[in-house]
Design a protein around this motif. Sequence first.
Motif, mmCIF file in Angstrom:
data_model
loop_
_atom_site.group_PDB
_atom_site.id
_atom_site.type_symbol
_atom_site.label_atom_id
_atom_site.label_comp_id
_atom_site.label_asym_id
_atom_site.label_seq_id
_atom_site.Cartn_x
_atom_site.Cartn_y
_atom_site.Cartn_z
ATOM 1 N N GLY A 83 0.788 -1.226 0.000
ATOM 2 C CA GLY A 83 0.000 0.000 0.000
ATOM 3 C C GLY A 83 0.821 1.277 0.000
ATOM 4 O O GLY A 83 0.257 2.366 -0.025
ATOM 5 N N TYR A 84 2.151 1.153 0.035
ATOM 6 C CA TYR A 84 3.015 2.339 0.016
ATOM 7 C C TYR A 84 3.928 2.265 -1.202
ATOM 8 O O TYR A 84 4.279 1.173 -1.657
ATOM 9 C CB TYR A 84 3.862 2.418 1.297
ATOM 10 C CG TYR A 84 3.029 2.672 2.525
ATOM 11 C CD1 TYR A 84 2.618 3.957 2.841
ATOM 12 C CD2 TYR A 84 2.629 1.621 3.345
ATOM 13 C CE1 TYR A 84 1.838 4.203 3.959
ATOM 14 C CE2 TYR A 84 1.840 1.854 4.466
ATOM 15 C CZ TYR A 84 1.450 3.152 4.758
ATOM 16 O OH TYR A 84 0.676 3.388 5.858
ATOM 17 N N PRO A 85 4.333 3.429 -1.722
ATOM 18 C CA PRO A 85 5.264 3.393 -2.862
ATOM 19 C C PRO A 85 6.609 2.807 -2.429
ATOM 20 O O PRO A 85 6.881 2.675 -1.239
ATOM 21 C CB PRO A 85 5.412 4.860 -3.266
ATOM 22 C CG PRO A 85 4.804 5.660 -2.181
ATOM 23 C CD PRO A 85 3.978 4.768 -1.324
ATOM 24 N N SER A 86 7.422 2.478 -3.378
ATOM 25 C CA SER A 86 8.723 1.889 -3.085
ATOM 26 C C SER A 86 9.755 2.972 -2.796
ATOM 27 O O SER A 86 9.522 4.157 -2.996
ATOM 28 C CB SER A 86 9.193 1.056 -4.273
ATOM 29 O OG SER A 86 10.429 0.436 -3.981
ATOM 30 N N HIS A 87 10.908 2.541 -2.339
ATOM 31 C CA HIS A 87 12.053 3.427 -2.206
ATOM 32 C C HIS A 87 12.452 3.871 -3.617
ATOM 33 O O HIS A 87 12.069 3.235 -4.599
ATOM 34 C CB HIS A 87 13.200 2.704 -1.514
ATOM 35 C CG HIS A 87 12.775 1.980 -0.281
ATOM 36 N ND1 HIS A 87 12.247 2.618 0.814
ATOM 37 C CD2 HIS A 87 12.762 0.654 0.012
ATOM 38 C CE1 HIS A 87 11.950 1.723 1.747
ATOM 39 N NE2 HIS A 87 12.251 0.530 1.282
ATOM 40 N N ALA A 88 13.238 4.946 -3.722
ATOM 41 C CA ALA A 88 13.564 5.491 -5.036
ATOM 42 C C ALA A 88 15.059 5.505 -5.290
ATOM 43 O O ALA A 88 15.863 5.681 -4.373
ATOM 44 C CB ALA A 88 13.013 6.909 -5.166
ATOM 45 N N MET A 89 15.396 5.324 -6.550
ATOM 46 C CA MET A 89 16.767 5.454 -7.041
ATOM 47 C C MET A 89 16.733 6.506 -8.141
ATOM 48 O O MET A 89 15.892 6.458 -9.032
ATOM 49 C CB MET A 89 17.258 4.121 -7.603
ATOM 50 C CG MET A 89 18.600 4.159 -8.265
ATOM 51 S SD MET A 89 18.964 2.511 -8.936
ATOM 52 C CE MET A 89 20.437 2.836 -9.856
ATOM 53 N N GLN A 90 17.653 7.474 -8.067
ATOM 54 C CA GLN A 90 17.713 8.539 -9.059
ATOM 55 C C GLN A 90 19.116 8.636 -9.641
ATOM 56 O O GLN A 90 20.100 8.392 -8.947
ATOM 57 C CB GLN A 90 17.382 9.899 -8.440
ATOM 58 C CG GLN A 90 16.007 10.025 -7.867
ATOM 59 C CD GLN A 90 15.799 11.366 -7.173
ATOM 60 O OE1 GLN A 90 16.727 11.931 -6.611
ATOM 61 N NE2 GLN A 90 14.573 11.857 -7.209
#
Length: 155
Positions: A64-71
Amino acid sequence: MDTDTRQLVWQGRLHLGDEPGIYGDACYVGLGCDLPITVREFDEHPTGAATFVLATENMGTQRGYPSHAMQVVCFEETDMSNHYSERVVRETPLVPGDTLIEADLSGVQPKPESARYLSIRVRLDTSAPPALYDDFVVVGLSLQSTRYYASFGFY
């Protein structure tokens, strides 16, 4: 993806999360980190993008939550000497294990006789309540490209 052409750029153990000390063999860095890299082109290079591979251990996300992010973030020199602007080139959610992100670096134009200064940024998903934050370890960064090669840090 042909893993034989991956160039290891950085290897270590960085603990991201909100519970310091649960990974005794990793440096605790908090809710995010940047891995600075210098990217150059081979003298004789075909066209192509750069694929960055971030390796993690014990990474997951709460349902139910977005994932961690890589930029992929680029730092471009402005008209002022030694002054750089920051721009996100590409972003993708992290997945358990290896996360791949392909970035077209042709739009990142370095000054003549210079290199491309990039950072691989990892950010924890903080939309969940603090007690549900994930704790995981970033263990490596590689580059797969026939056009570019990289070194860790800014040179």
